[in-house]
Motif scaffolding. Structure first.
Motif, short mmCIF file in Angstrom:
data_model
loop_
_atom_site.label_atom_id
_atom_site.label_comp_id
_atom_site.label_asym_id
_atom_site.label_seq_id
_atom_site.Cartn_x
_atom_site.Cartn_y
_atom_site.Cartn_z
N GLY A 113 1.04 3.98 -2.97
CA GLY A 113 0.81 5.40 -2.74
C GLY A 113 1.91 6.26 -3.31
N GLY A 146 -2.93 0.80 -2.86
CA GLY A 146 -2.36 2.12 -2.66
C GLY A 146 -2.50 3.00 -3.89
N GLY A 170 0.81 -1.21 0.00
CA GLY A 170 0.00 0.00 0.00
C GLY A 170 0.85 1.27 0.00
#
Length: 244
Positions: free
Chosen positions: A86, A143, A82
């Motif tokens: 991101g 993410g 994740g």
């Protein structure tokens, strides 16, 4: 009136999300339709998902359907993926994110017809090149984009021949892991509108418990058809939002 609507949105979205993933594609548009600011809607979604996913995981843990020894190692894989996703997302345009999401979901949809494996095996989840890479990759997807993460993970566990109810518990733990950090961030930023979030959370916890009970009684033969329907609906919604 909004509180009642959000409660039932939480029930419906989380029941479906527990069984087959994709619940966020119901709850998030509903909150935006009710006029919630986008960051408040996402924050409410993350907070309610964090609580409801843990509640359903804990229910299955108490019933000995899943063990911490089997499941705890997936937390760093989901979190690491994740965080990586991101970071990657910050360098990609929204249009590219949608393209990636649609490609991955179509791939999962097509591969669900390959082979005859049904999610009714008795194998435990073990760290392997396939499971580790798959969980980290889905964490990256979560993410990057998010919607459909639970659906993709259920496909992975089906491929690994893990029992459906155990798979549900594992997905809910992974969802809790990925939502935890995001929920804290939104809370600290002040974006969370607590009365509306609590209404959604109450419905989400109810839906999580309802989903667990349905999952325990669901014939494994019905799991893949349900996953295919949910996947197709997610693909159609994503295309409709970004092309039409």
């Amino acid at each position: 009136m909004d509180y009642i609507i959000l409660f039932f949105v939480g029930v419906i979205a989380t029941t479906i999300g527990t069984l087959a993933g994709g619940g966020g594609l119901i709850s998030l548009p509903a909150m935006l339709f009710l006029g919630m600011p986008i960051h408040s809607a996402i924050g409410a979604n993350k907070v309610s998902n964090m609580v409801s996913s843990f509640s359903s995981f804990f229910t299955l843990y108490r019933r000995n359907q899943i063990s911490l020894k089997e499941s705890s190692w997936l937390i760093p894989f989901s979190l690491g993926g994740g965080i990586t996703g991101g970071l990657i997302a910050s360098h990609l345009s929204p249009e590219n994110l949608y393209v990636i999401a649609v490609i991955l979901l179509i791939f999962a949809f097509v591969t669900s017809f390959i082979g005859k494996t049904k999610p009714k095996g008795a194998k435990p989840l073990k760290l392997s090149p396939v499971s580790g890479t798959g969980l980290f990759g889905i964490g990256i997807y979560d993410g990057l984009f998010g919607p459909g993460q639970g659906t993709l993970m259920l496909y992975l566990f089906s491929y690994l021949n893990i029992a459906y109810v155990r798979s549900v518990g594992l997905v809910r733990l992974a969802t809790f892991s990925s939502c935890f950090g995001a929920a804290i961030s939104y809370i600290l930023s002040g974006a969370v509108i607590w009365p509306l979030t609590l209404a959604l959370m109450a419905g989400s916890v109810t839906g999580a418990q309802l989903g667990v009970r349905i999952a325990e009684k669901l014939n494994p033969d019905y799991v893949k058809p349900i996953l295919r329907v949910v996947t197709a609906l997610i693909i159609v919604q994503l295309i409709a939002e970004n092309v039409l």
